[in-house]
Design an enzyme around this catalytic site. Structure first.
Site, PDB file in Angstrom:
ATOM      1  N   ASP A 149       5.010   0.065  -7.270  1.00  0.00           N
ATOM      2  CA  ASP A 149       5.559  -0.704  -6.152  1.00  0.00           C
ATOM      3  C   ASP A 149       6.065   0.295  -5.109  1.00  0.00           C
ATOM      4  OD1 ASP A 149       6.617  -2.696  -4.596  1.00  0.00           O
ATOM      5  OD2 ASP A 149       7.613  -3.709  -6.269  1.00  0.00           O
ATOM      6  N   ASP A 162       1.138  -3.192  -1.243  1.00  0.00           N
ATOM      7  CA  ASP A 162       2.121  -2.236  -1.766  1.00  0.00           C
ATOM      8  C   ASP A 162       2.353  -2.331  -3.271  1.00  0.00           C
ATOM      9  OD1 ASP A 162       3.396  -4.674  -1.683  1.00  0.00           O
ATOM     10  OD2 ASP A 162       5.324  -3.841  -1.087  1.00  0.00           O
ATOM     11  N   GLU A 163       1.488  -3.045  -3.978  1.00  0.00           N
ATOM     12  CA  GLU A 163       1.732  -3.247  -5.403  1.00  0.00           C
ATOM     13  C   GLU A 163       0.430  -3.277  -6.177  1.00  0.00           C
ATOM     14  OE1 GLU A 163       3.927  -6.469  -7.535  1.00  0.00           O
ATOM     15  OE2 GLU A 163       4.973  -6.495  -5.629  1.00  0.00           O
TER      16      GLU A 163
END
Length: 438
Positions: free
Chosen positions: A11, A105-106
């Site tokens: 993350d 973003d993950e």
DNA sequence: TCTGGGGTCCTAGGACCC
DNA sequence: TCTGGGGTCCTAGGACCC
């Protein structure tokens, strides 16, 4: 659940805001808020400096301005975010072919599916530390939190516990003691509505949740949700990491600065949405069978209307026509806050009715929808990249009253000077290229 | 002057079919 | 003096995630 902590969840920390601070040296160490800058915008990402003022994701922008008036409020540069995300996903794919991105973003990575390697605790921690160091290097200073666990659920819990800028490994065998004290809300899938119901049942923590029978949870939350939650409460999770996930729907929606009630205006907007949705459909090489229209009313309630066609299409005039006719069925006199058009029932081959011999959408449609619009005042979004013929690269600090203020600095330059220009100054242009505003 | 945009998944009712 | 029962498709709404 497996007997090694070989599922990794990554993350990126305060991702959008961190990219802005990377590229805008004058904002480093300062509160930065990325989101919708209009009247009805919400916060997308707040930097950690802004979070100390109580600003967080999904908060209305006006509330964020009230809480942190001295923050930098930026509209967001998705081109730059996509580029940084691509670098990170590339690093993850070097670890294993089994990478499942959840958003820009993950991502999850199944390290057991990669090249033969030790999966013991020390080796996994070393791998994560090396990954984080290389990620920061490759992205010009971004940081990420990494969680390692025996399932997707545990890896995700671990990265949450690692935030910000850390590593956490939940040792196999210690899952239950790790999650028991956490709030039930920490379980993915438990949102505000579910938490409300659980609170009424006397549940606050995961340990409380473990006291409830599966039958009770199914009664309260439905079959799927109840069974899933009961399993996660005991850390039972065998969902595989999946690299390929096919697109199920494509949509575009817009919330207006002020409610609209003119049917002709709304129909024209529906057309525009339909054109953009179709362009993405064509680009993906897909055809759609179902068209959905979404309307949000002034009281924030919303309705959807959909129609499924006999054949699948990728033609903008067909999708626009269906969207318009769905819109015709609604009384818009009360005003419309949001209008959206989406397609679903996606297939890879055209199934146009046989009597229709016209070719699929021409390239012209894609070009039209993607053609750069002429420069308008609203393009001077705060935070957007610009170039000046004399001063070089900079970003929009603010605009209005026919003027635009620019700070001239880049990721490498250190904090730079501020200058103000006429909004139509020919020496000033939106920057094109990989880091342009999206 | 409340409350984005892009998605996924689930539920429930009615139509329709065998 | 009635009303079976699955399975599948479609529509609409809602919860949730980032």
């Amino acid at each position: 659940m497996r007997d090694t902590a070989s599922i990794l969840h990554l993350d990126l920390d305060a991702f959008f805001a961190a990219v802005e601070q990377r590229d805008k040296p004058s904002l480093r160490g300062k509160p930065v808020i990325v989101g919708g800058v209009g009247l009805r915008g919400v916060v997308s990402t707040a930097s950690y400096e802004a979070r100390t003022f109580g600003v967080g994701s999904a908060m209305p922008m006006h509330e964020a301005r009230r809480r942190c008036p001295h923050a930098a409020f930026l509209g967001g540069r998705f081109g730059a975010y996509r580029q940084a995300s691509g670098i990170v996903m590339g690093l993850l794919r070097e670890l294993s072919p089994l990478v499942e991105p959840l958003s820009l973003d993950e991502a999850f990575v199944d390290l057991a599916a990669g090249p033969p390697r030790s999966l013991d605790e020390d080796a996994l921690l070393a791998l994560a530390a090396d990954l984080r160091a290389r990620l920061t290097e490759a992205t010009g200073g971004l940081t990420a939190s990494v969680g390692l666990g025996s399932s997707k659920f545990m890896a995700k819990v671990a990265s949450e516990l690692a935030k910000p800028d850390g590593i956490r490994l939940v040792r196999p065998g210690t899952e239950l003691e790790t999650i028991a004290p956490l709030p039930a809300r920490a379980i993915p899938g438990v949102g505000p509505a579910t938490m409300e119901r659980l609170t009424r049942l006397g549940v606050a923590t995961v340990a409380d949740l473990q006291e409830l029978s599966e039958a009770e949870l199914v009664r309260e939350l439905g079959k799927s949700g109840g069974e899933h939650l009961h399993a996660l409460a005991f850390a039972r999770d065998d969902r595989p990491v999946e690299a390929e996930r096919e697109t199920k729907s494509i949509s575009m929606e817009d919330t207006f600065e002020h409610d609209l009630s003119d049917p002709a205006v709304l129909a024209a907007i529906a057309d525009q949405h339909a054109a953009k949705v179709t362009a993405r459909l064509v680009k993906a090489g897909l055809f759609a069978r179902t068209v959905t229209l979404k309307v949000r009313w002034p009281d924030f309630s919303s309705v959807t209307r959909s129609r499924t066609l006999n054949g699948a299409t990728d033609r903008p005039e067909v999708i626009a026509q269906v969207a318009r006719s769905l819109l015709d069925g609604l009384d818009v006199r009360q005003g419309v806050r949001l209008l959206g058009v989406g397609v679903a029932g996606l297939v890879e081959v055209a199934q146009e009715p046989l009597f229709d011999l016209e070719a699929p959408a021409s390239a012209r449609v894609v070009e039209e929808a993607e053609a750069p619009v002429s420069r308008r005042p609203r393009d001077w979004l705060p935070g957007a990249d610009v170039d000046h013929t004399e001063f070089g690269a900079g970003w929009v600090w603010g605009s209005g009253l026919g003027r635009v203020t620019v700070r001239f600095e880049t990721a490498e330059s250190g904090p730079g000077p501020v200058r103000t220009f006429a909004a139509d100054d020919p020496a000033l242009s939106m920057r094109v290229g990989p880091v342009s505003t999206d």
